[in-house]
Design a protein around this motif. Structure first.
Motif, PDB file in Angstrom:
ATOM      1  N   ALA A 159       0.822  -1.206   0.000  1.00  9.25           N
ATOM      2  CA  ALA A 159       0.000   0.000   0.000  1.00  9.25           C
ATOM      3  C   ALA A 159       0.863   1.267   0.000  1.00  9.25           C
ATOM      4  CB  ALA A 159      -0.935   0.008   1.203  1.00  9.25           C
ATOM      5  N   GLU A 160       2.117   1.127   0.415  1.00  6.26           N
ATOM      6  CA  GLU A 160       3.016   2.269   0.461  1.00  6.26           C
ATOM      7  C   GLU A 160       4.113   2.205  -0.596  1.00  6.26           C
ATOM      8  OE1 GLU A 160       4.757   3.266   4.156  1.00  6.26           O
ATOM      9  OE2 GLU A 160       2.873   3.437   5.233  1.00  6.26           O
ATOM     10  N   THR A 161       4.594   1.000  -0.863  1.00 10.74           N
ATOM     11  CA  THR A 161       5.763   0.835  -1.713  1.00 10.74           C
ATOM     12  C   THR A 161       5.484  -0.164  -2.829  1.00 10.74           C
ATOM     13  OG1 THR A 161       7.144   1.205   0.247  1.00 10.74           O
ATOM     14  CG2 THR A 161       8.239   0.339  -1.716  1.00 10.74           C
ATOM     15  N   ALA A 162       5.795   0.220  -4.065  1.00 10.13           N
ATOM     16  CA  ALA A 162       5.593  -0.684  -5.196  1.00 10.13           C
ATOM     17  C   ALA A 162       6.806  -1.575  -5.427  1.00 10.13           C
ATOM     18  CB  ALA A 162       5.292   0.119  -6.456  1.00 10.13           C
ATOM     19  N   ARG A 163       8.008  -1.031  -5.253  1.00 12.13           N
ATOM     20  CA  ARG A 163       9.219  -1.837  -5.381  1.00 12.13           C
ATOM     21  C   ARG A 163      10.385  -1.111  -4.727  1.00 12.13           C
ATOM     22  NH1 ARG A 163      12.582  -1.207 -10.863  1.00 12.13           N
ATOM     23  NH2 ARG A 163      11.817   0.792 -11.629  1.00 12.13           N
ATOM     24  N   VAL A 164      11.433  -1.878  -4.447  1.00  7.17           N
ATOM     25  CA  VAL A 164      12.660  -1.361  -3.860  1.00  7.17           C
ATOM     26  C   VAL A 164      13.803  -1.807  -4.758  1.00  7.17           C
ATOM     27  CG1 VAL A 164      14.184  -1.412  -1.849  1.00  7.17           C
ATOM     28  CG2 VAL A 164      11.694  -1.494  -1.528  1.00  7.17           C
ATOM     29  N   PHE A 165      14.723  -0.900  -5.074  1.00 10.80           N
ATOM     30  CA  PHE A 165      15.794  -1.249  -5.993  1.00 10.80           C
ATOM     31  C   PHE A 165      17.034  -0.400  -5.730  1.00 10.80           C
ATOM     32  CE2 PHE A 165      13.130   1.999  -7.841  1.00 10.80           C
ATOM     33  CZ  PHE A 165      13.981   2.853  -8.539  1.00 10.80           C
ATOM     34  N   THR A 166      18.170  -0.871  -6.231  1.00 11.39           N
ATOM     35  CA  THR A 166      19.400  -0.094  -6.153  1.00 11.39           C
ATOM     36  C   THR A 166      19.792   0.356  -7.554  1.00 11.39           C
ATOM     37  OG1 THR A 166      20.742  -2.106  -6.271  1.00 11.39           O
ATOM     38  CG2 THR A 166      20.250  -1.236  -4.073  1.00 11.39           C
ATOM     39  N   VAL A 167      20.464   1.501  -7.623  1.00 11.02           N
ATOM     40  CA  VAL A 167      20.920   2.064  -8.898  1.00 11.02           C
ATOM     41  C   VAL A 167      22.420   2.315  -8.817  1.00 11.02           C
ATOM     42  CG1 VAL A 167      20.688   3.940 -10.556  1.00 11.02           C
ATOM     43  CG2 VAL A 167      18.708   3.224  -9.218  1.00 11.02           C
ATOM     44  N   PRO A 168      23.200   1.718  -9.692  1.00 15.75           N
ATOM     45  CA  PRO A 168      24.635   2.020  -9.711  1.00 15.75           C
ATOM     46  C   PRO A 168      24.873   3.509  -9.984  1.00 15.75           C
ATOM     47  CG  PRO A 168      24.180   0.039 -10.992  1.00 15.75           C
ATOM     48  CD  PRO A 168      22.850   0.659 -10.663  1.00 15.75           C
ATOM     49  N   VAL A 169      25.799   4.087  -9.251  1.00 14.77           N
ATOM     50  CA  VAL A 169      26.154   5.482  -9.495  1.00 14.77           C
ATOM     51  C   VAL A 169      26.647   5.653 -10.931  1.00 14.77           C
ATOM     52  CG1 VAL A 169      27.767   7.324  -8.849  1.00 14.77           C
ATOM     53  CG2 VAL A 169      26.604   6.001  -7.072  1.00 14.77           C
ATOM     54  N   ALA A 170      27.277   4.613 -11.485  1.00 11.96           N
ATOM     55  CA  ALA A 170      27.742   4.688 -12.870  1.00 11.96           C
ATOM     56  C   ALA A 170      26.597   4.927 -13.837  1.00 11.96           C
ATOM     57  CB  ALA A 170      28.483   3.396 -13.243  1.00 11.96           C
ATOM     58  N   ASP A 171      25.416   4.381 -13.533  1.00 11.31           N
ATOM     59  CA  ASP A 171      24.256   4.622 -14.391  1.00 11.31           C
ATOM     60  C   ASP A 171      23.717   6.034 -14.206  1.00 11.31           C
ATOM     61  OD1 ASP A 171      24.466   2.076 -15.376  1.00 11.31           O
ATOM     62  OD2 ASP A 171      22.761   1.269 -14.264  1.00 11.31           O
ATOM     63  N   LEU A 172      23.783   6.544 -12.983  1.00 10.71           N
ATOM     64  CA  LEU A 172      23.300   7.899 -12.711  1.00 10.71           C
ATOM     65  C   LEU A 172      24.186   8.951 -13.375  1.00 10.71           C
ATOM     66  CD1 LEU A 172      22.434   7.425  -8.934  1.00 10.71           C
ATOM     67  CD2 LEU A 172      20.778   7.765 -10.778  1.00 10.71           C
ATOM     68  N   THR A 173      25.459   8.644 -13.517  1.00 10.76           N
ATOM     69  CA  THR A 173      26.372   9.611 -14.149  1.00 10.76           C
ATOM     70  C   THR A 173      26.480   9.422 -15.651  1.00 10.76           C
ATOM     71  OG1 THR A 173      28.294   8.178 -13.724  1.00 10.76           O
ATOM     72  CG2 THR A 173      27.756   9.828 -12.042  1.00 10.76           C
ATOM     73  N   ASP A 174      25.913   8.362 -16.185  1.00 12.37           N
ATOM     74  CA  ASP A 174      25.969   8.102 -17.620  1.00 12.37           C
ATOM     75  C   ASP A 174      25.131   9.151 -18.362  1.00 12.37           C
ATOM     76  OD1 ASP A 174      25.749   7.180 -20.240  1.00 12.37           O
ATOM     77  OD2 ASP A 174      25.499   5.087 -19.649  1.00 12.37           O
ATOM     78  N   PRO A 175      25.738   9.946 -19.237  1.00 14.86           N
ATOM     79  CA  PRO A 175      24.982  10.994 -19.947  1.00 14.86           C
ATOM     80  C   PRO A 175      23.772  10.460 -20.706  1.00 14.86           C
ATOM     81  CG  PRO A 175      27.337  11.311 -20.251  1.00 14.86           C
ATOM     82  CD  PRO A 175      27.171   9.976 -19.586  1.00 14.86           C
ATOM     83  N   GLU A 176      23.833   9.203 -21.155  1.00 16.75           N
ATOM     84  CA  GLU A 176      22.722   8.625 -21.899  1.00 16.75           C
ATOM     85  C   GLU A 176      21.480   8.463 -21.035  1.00 16.75           C
ATOM     86  OE1 GLU A 176      22.490   7.921 -25.200  1.00 16.75           O
ATOM     87  OE2 GLU A 176      24.396   8.999 -25.295  1.00 16.75           O
ATOM     88  N   ASN A 177      21.654   8.414 -19.721  1.00 13.80           N
ATOM     89  CA  ASN A 177      20.526   8.196 -18.809  1.00 13.80           C
ATOM     90  C   ASN A 177      19.998   9.488 -18.206  1.00 13.80           C
ATOM     91  OD1 ASN A 177      20.856   5.435 -19.209  1.00 13.80           O
ATOM     92  ND2 ASN A 177      22.205   5.206 -17.430  1.00 13.80           N
ATOM     93  N   ARG A 178      20.497  10.626 -18.669  1.00 20.05           N
ATOM     94  CA  ARG A 178      20.108  11.900 -18.087  1.00 20.05           C
ATOM     95  C   ARG A 178      19.211  12.681 -19.039  1.00 20.05           C
ATOM     96  NH1 ARG A 178      23.754  14.836 -13.987  1.00 20.05           N
ATOM     97  NH2 ARG A 178      21.578  15.339 -13.562  1.00 20.05           N
ATOM     98  N   ALA A 179      18.308  13.463 -18.450  1.00 15.34           N
ATOM     99  CA  ALA A 179      17.387  14.284 -19.244  1.00 15.34           C
ATOM    100  C   ALA A 179      16.839  15.395 -18.366  1.00 15.34           C
ATOM    101  CB  ALA A 179      16.247  13.425 -19.793  1.00 15.34           C
TER     102      ALA A 179
END
Length: 232
Positions: A159-179
Motif C-alpha cells: 500500500a506504500e511501496t511498489a518496489r525497492v531497488f538499487t541504482v549504480p552510481v555509474a548509471d546515474l552519471t551516464d549521460p545517456e541516462n540523463r534528461a
C-alpha cells in the motif's frame, strides 16, 4: 538542524565519519560545505511552517561499484504516487526531538518500515541542508548513510511501496541516462532514466546536486526533454 562550519548540530551524536570508503569522501566533503541555496531554490519557510521529515540517502557497494538505494511509491498514495524516491517520511513522536537526532532516527525508521532495511548495517555520516517540498508542505532533512553491511530489502507494505531497488552510481552519471523533465505547469528539472524508472522531482534534484558537488557529474545534454503529465 543548524550548520556551523564543518560541524552539524542537532544530530544527537548519531553521525560517524570514521571508516568510510575512500570513494565516499567527496560526498562527505560536499555535505560539510554545501550551502542550502546551492541545492535548491525551495528552502524551508522563514516562519517555521512545514512538517518536519527526513529521507535516507543510502550509499552501498554492489557488483558494479557504488550504488544508491531507491524505492517506488505505491500508485495509490495521495502524495507523489508512483514516483521513485528515497526512503523517508515525517517525524514521529517516537523519533524524539529533532534538535537531538530525531530526524536521523526518522530516516532510519522510515527506511526500515518501507524497505525492510536493517539499520544495524548502516553508518550515518552526514546531513545535507534542509529543503522544502511546496506541493506537500514537507521540510526535508536529507540524511546520508553508508551501507557497510547490506541485508535483503524489498517491499514491506504494498500500500506504500511498489518496489525497492538499487541504482549504480555509474548509471546515474551516464549521460545517456540523463534528461530534463518538463511539467505542463512550466516546471522543469533534472531526471534520470534508470532501472526501468523515471526519477524526477525532489529525488532527482538532490541526486543531481550530489553528483555535481562530489565531482562525479559528467557533461550531459540538457536539451533532452522528458515530458510529464498533469497527474505527475
Amino acid at each position: 538542524m543548524t550548520r556551523t562550519g564543518e560541524e552539524v548540530q542537532g544530530t544527537g551524536g548519531l553521525l560517524r565519519r570514521e571508516g568510510l570508503p575512500d570513494w565516499l569522501e567527496p560526498v562527505d566533503r560536499a555535505a560539510r560545505t554545501v550551502e542550502p541555496q546551492q541545492l535548491s531554490r525551495f528552502l524551508p519557510p522563514a516562519d517555521g511552517a512545514g512538517r518536519q521529515s527526513a529521507v535516507l540517502i543510502l550509499f552501498g557497494e554492489g557488483p558494479r561499484g557504488p550504488e544508491l538505494l531507491l524505492m517506488e511509491r505505491s500508485g495509490s498514495l495521495r502524495s507523489h504516487a508512483g514516483q521513485p524516491s528515497f526512503p523517508g517520511g515525517a517525524l514521529d513522536p517516537e523519533d524524539g526531538d529533532p534538535a537531538s537526532g530525531g530526524l536521523l532516527r526518522t530516516a532510519l525508521r522510515e527506511a526500515r518500515e518501507e524497505t525492510g532495511l536493517d539499520p544495524a548495517g548502516v553508518q550515518l555520516f552526514g546531513v545535507l541542508p534542509r529543503l522544502y517540498i511546496p506541493v506537500s508542505g514537507f521540510v526535508v532533512t536529507p540524511v546520508l548513510g553508508w551501507w557497510h553491511t547490506p541485508t535483503p530489502v524489498g517491499v514491506v507494505d504494498p500500500a506504500e511501496t511498489a518496489r525497492v531497488f538499487t541504482v549504480p552510481v555509474a548509471d546515474l552519471t551516464d549521460p545517456e541516462n540523463r534528461a530534463t523533465a518538463t511539467h505542463p505547469s512550466g516546471h522543469h528539472g533534472p531526471a534520470f532514466l534508470v532501472e526501468s524508472a523515471l526519477v524526477w522531482g525532489f529525488t532527482a534534484g538532490v541526486i543531481d546536486r550530489i553528483l555535481h558537488f562530489a565531482g562525479w557529474e559528467r557533461p550531459w545534454d540538457r536539451s533532452k526533454r522528458v515530458p510529464l503529465d498533469w497527474r505527475s
